[in-house]
Scaffold this motif. Structure first.
Motif, PDB file in Angstrom:
ATOM      1  N   LEU A  60       6.496  -6.793 -79.461  1.00  0.00           N
ATOM      2  CA  LEU A  60       6.135  -5.394 -79.235  1.00  0.00           C
ATOM      3  C   LEU A  60       6.253  -4.624 -80.547  1.00  0.00           C
ATOM      4  O   LEU A  60       7.218  -4.801 -81.289  1.00  0.00           O
ATOM      5  CB  LEU A  60       7.060  -4.755 -78.199  1.00  0.00           C
ATOM      6  N   PRO A  61       5.298  -3.749 -80.852  1.00  0.00           N
ATOM      7  CA  PRO A  61       5.394  -2.942 -82.081  1.00  0.00           C
ATOM      8  C   PRO A  61       6.647  -2.077 -82.057  1.00  0.00           C
ATOM      9  O   PRO A  61       7.040  -1.545 -81.017  1.00  0.00           O
ATOM     10  CB  PRO A  61       4.122  -2.086 -82.043  1.00  0.00           C
ATOM     11  N   ILE A  70      10.406   4.019 -72.715  1.00  0.00           N
ATOM     12  CA  ILE A  70      11.327   3.326 -73.608  1.00  0.00           C
ATOM     13  C   ILE A  70      10.675   3.129 -74.964  1.00  0.00           C
ATOM     14  O   ILE A  70       9.453   3.194 -75.107  1.00  0.00           O
ATOM     15  CB  ILE A  70      11.758   1.955 -73.048  1.00  0.00           C
ATOM     16  N   LYS A  71      11.514   2.864 -75.959  1.00  0.00           N
ATOM     17  CA  LYS A  71      11.037   2.598 -77.313  1.00  0.00           C
ATOM     18  C   LYS A  71      11.850   1.455 -77.901  1.00  0.00           C
ATOM     19  O   LYS A  71      13.076   1.453 -77.844  1.00  0.00           O
ATOM     20  CB  LYS A  71      11.174   3.843 -78.189  1.00  0.00           C
ATOM     21  N   VAL A  72      11.165   0.450 -78.457  1.00  0.00           N
ATOM     22  CA  VAL A  72      11.830  -0.628 -79.170  1.00  0.00           C
ATOM     23  C   VAL A  72      12.011  -0.158 -80.606  1.00  0.00           C
ATOM     24  O   VAL A  72      11.043  -0.027 -81.347  1.00  0.00           O
ATOM     25  CB  VAL A  72      10.998  -1.923 -79.127  1.00  0.00           C
ATOM     26  N   SER A  73      13.251   0.115 -80.990  1.00  0.00           N
ATOM     27  CA  SER A  73      13.488   0.705 -82.302  1.00  0.00           C
ATOM     28  C   SER A  73      14.796   0.181 -82.870  1.00  0.00           C
ATOM     29  O   SER A  73      15.475  -0.645 -82.277  1.00  0.00           O
ATOM     30  CB  SER A  73      13.534   2.234 -82.204  1.00  0.00           C
ATOM     31  N   ASP A 104       4.784 -15.558 -81.245  1.00  0.00           N
ATOM     32  CA  ASP A 104       3.876 -14.983 -80.243  1.00  0.00           C
ATOM     33  C   ASP A 104       2.413 -15.144 -80.662  1.00  0.00           C
ATOM     34  O   ASP A 104       1.682 -14.175 -80.822  1.00  0.00           O
ATOM     35  CB  ASP A 104       4.209 -13.511 -80.011  1.00  0.00           C
ATOM     36  N   LYS A 105       2.004 -16.407 -80.886  1.00  0.00           N
ATOM     37  CA  LYS A 105       0.611 -16.759 -81.186  1.00  0.00           C
ATOM     38  C   LYS A 105       0.114 -16.118 -82.478  1.00  0.00           C
ATOM     39  O   LYS A 105      -0.962 -15.509 -82.519  1.00  0.00           O
ATOM     40  CB  LYS A 105      -0.299 -16.388 -80.014  1.00  0.00           C
ATOM     41  N   GLY A 106       0.916 -16.247 -83.526  1.00  0.00           N
ATOM     42  CA  GLY A 106       0.429 -15.878 -84.848  1.00  0.00           C
ATOM     43  C   GLY A 106       0.783 -14.508 -85.348  1.00  0.00           C
ATOM     44  O   GLY A 106       0.356 -14.131 -86.447  1.00  0.00           O
ATOM     45  N   LYS A 107       1.585 -13.738 -84.610  1.00  0.00           N
ATOM     46  CA  LYS A 107       1.992 -12.425 -85.117  1.00  0.00           C
ATOM     47  C   LYS A 107       3.083 -12.605 -86.175  1.00  0.00           C
ATOM     48  O   LYS A 107       4.047 -13.333 -85.962  1.00  0.00           O
ATOM     49  CB  LYS A 107       2.512 -11.542 -83.989  1.00  0.00           C
ATOM     50  N   GLN A 108       2.944 -11.933 -87.298  1.00  0.00           N
ATOM     51  CA  GLN A 108       3.992 -11.970 -88.321  1.00  0.00           C
ATOM     52  C   GLN A 108       5.071 -10.973 -87.922  1.00  0.00           C
ATOM     53  O   GLN A 108       4.857  -9.764 -87.933  1.00  0.00           O
ATOM     54  CB  GLN A 108       3.432 -11.611 -89.692  1.00  0.00           C
ATOM     55  N   ALA A 129      11.733  -6.399 -90.192  1.00  0.00           N
ATOM     56  CA  ALA A 129      11.133  -6.698 -88.891  1.00  0.00           C
ATOM     57  C   ALA A 129       9.872  -5.867 -88.686  1.00  0.00           C
ATOM     58  O   ALA A 129       9.853  -4.662 -88.945  1.00  0.00           O
ATOM     59  CB  ALA A 129      12.138  -6.411 -87.785  1.00  0.00           C
ATOM     60  N   LEU A 130       8.818  -6.509 -88.222  1.00  0.00           N
ATOM     61  CA  LEU A 130       7.563  -5.835 -87.929  1.00  0.00           C
ATOM     62  C   LEU A 130       7.341  -5.668 -86.429  1.00  0.00           C
ATOM     63  O   LEU A 130       6.577  -4.807 -86.008  1.00  0.00           O
ATOM     64  CB  LEU A 130       6.400  -6.625 -88.535  1.00  0.00           C
ATOM     65  N   TYR A 131       7.989  -6.523 -85.644  1.00  0.00           N
ATOM     66  CA  TYR A 131       7.869  -6.464 -84.183  1.00  0.00           C
ATOM     67  C   TYR A 131       9.252  -6.659 -83.572  1.00  0.00           C
ATOM     68  O   TYR A 131      10.169  -7.159 -84.216  1.00  0.00           O
ATOM     69  CB  TYR A 131       6.938  -7.563 -83.649  1.00  0.00           C
TER      70      TYR A 131
END
Length: 392
Positions: free
Chosen positions: A176-177, A203-206, A101-105, A129-131
């Motif tokens: 997404l964070p 919602i929450k991405v977890s 996603d354009k440079g996100k680690q 995982a960071l995202y």
């Protein structure tokens, strides 16, 4: 060597443990015993096939207190990475980072290993995982009976337009964070731009597996939009339209054959298999169904717009296995019945429009060809269990 470095879309979880295996080999050059010249070691990372949304690159950083730092980067998901000239010694630190996603680690992991002469070392790396990513699917039906023309997903300030692919409306987000709560809203519209259905939810991405429900409103009243989320892959949401129900197939075309392997190349019948597809918006109950004398198992269901893959006892990864049924190798007629109702029938004996039948090859039907599935030209050779086929 990195093996099993695969995620179908990226895992939206706090800690994703994969077996990232590195093999290190070192060698020594010739020379006298008092002044032996030692060449550097090497590390080879076999990445296999990464499947991460919006993938950018992978980087590997090698460092130690008594060596100059080394760095390697790959832009392709299918690259094999090889690091040569690693100085021999202890506690070589390997840091792996994956970007999307354009440079996100989005992934990171590290491990240490000793690089010694003529020695191979294998180590696992746990990747954090960071995202995460979110994928939302809405079964519309191949006929799209609700006449849904477009859709918009609002996620806080983000807006995404729905893509319609083979009877499904699909949204895919960028990175997404993790563990952050988002305000989600869905709008489904007709060809005039009028909203047919809408709903909203926090919602929450977890890392927590979850099943959620969401109140969907429409001009026809209200219904429940069911959300199913998994932490193994990205947060996956399945949106069910209000008319969906659970029932026995009753109409021709409710489901149809999409892949058949009638003549395995080796060992014959134990490797035959078939695949069918639920073309409706309903969950189909198949306990009362059969193919000739082959009865479907008790309690078997097929969710809307999903595939069912089944085969002989030697076929791996089937939804169920059977033993008492065999396909004819050189052309066949195959029919799917539920009770006394014919749901699908396929004859491959048409010599004017031959089907792709050959020893050791399966034939498959892309969903886009479903209206002409009784024509041999609509099928091609291939292997795509539980996913849409692609013909040349």
């Amino acid at each position: 060597m990195i093996r099993h470095f695969c995620v179908l879309f990226f895992a939206a979880c706090g800690l994703w443990t994969a077996m990232v295996t590195l093999f290190f080999a070192a060698c020594s050059g010739g020379g006298s015993s008092g002044g032996e010249e030692q060449h550097g070691g090497s590390a080879k990372l076999m990445l296999g096939r990464l499947q991460i949304p919006l993938f950018d690159s992978i980087s590997v950083h090698v460092s130690a207190a008594n060596m100059e730092n080394m760095h390697l980067s790959a832009k392709s998901e299918s690259d094999n990475l090889k690091i040569d000239g690693i100085p021999l010694g202890e506690n070589r630190k390997f840091e792996v980072k994956v970007y999307a996603d354009k440079g996100k680690q989005i992934l990171k992991g590290e491990a240490t290993a000793d690089i010694a002469v003529n020695k191979t070392v294998s180590i696992p790396i746990a990747l954090t995982a960071l995202y995460g990513f979110l994928r939302l699917e809405i079964p519309l039906g191949l006929a799209n009976s609700e006449n849904i023309h477009s859709g918009t997903l609002f996620l806080d300030s983000l807006q995404l337009q729905m893509q319609i692919e083979n009877g499904k409306g699909i949204f895919n987000t960028g990175a997404l964070p993790l563990n952050q709560t988002f305000a989600l809203r869905i709008e489904l519209k007709d060809s005039n731009g009028s909203i047919l259905f809408f709903g909203e939810k926090q919602i929450k991405v977890s890392a927590i597996q979850q099943v959620e429900t969401m109140q969907l409103h429409s001009t026809k009243g209200s219904a429940i939009l069911e959300l199913e989320a998994s932490s193994i892959e990205p947060l996956q949401i399945l949106a069910i339209l209000p008319k969906s129900k659970s029932r026995v197939p009753e109409n021709y075309g409710d489901l149809f054959f999409t892949e058949i392997f009638a003549d395995p190349k080796t060992n014959g019948e134990p490797f035959e298999y078939m695949e069918i597809y639920n073309a409706t918006l309903d969950t189909l109950e198949l306990s009362e169904c059969r193919i000739s004398q082959l009865k479907m198992p008790e309690g078997l269901i097929l969710p809307p717009m999903e595939f069912l893959f089944f085969g002989r006892d030697s076929v791996e990864n089937t939804d169920f296995a059977y033993e008492s049924f065999a396909l004819t190798n050189n052309g066949f007629i195959i029919s799917f019945y539920c009770g006394n109702s014919l749901i699908d029938s396929l004859s491959t004996k048409d010599t004017d429009n031959p089907f792709p039948i050959a020893r050791g090859k399966a034939m498959q039907l892309p969903l886009s060809n479903f209206m002409n599935r009784n024509s041999g030209n609509s099928w091609c050779f291939g292997f795509s269990p539980k996913q849409d086929a692609s013909c040349p």
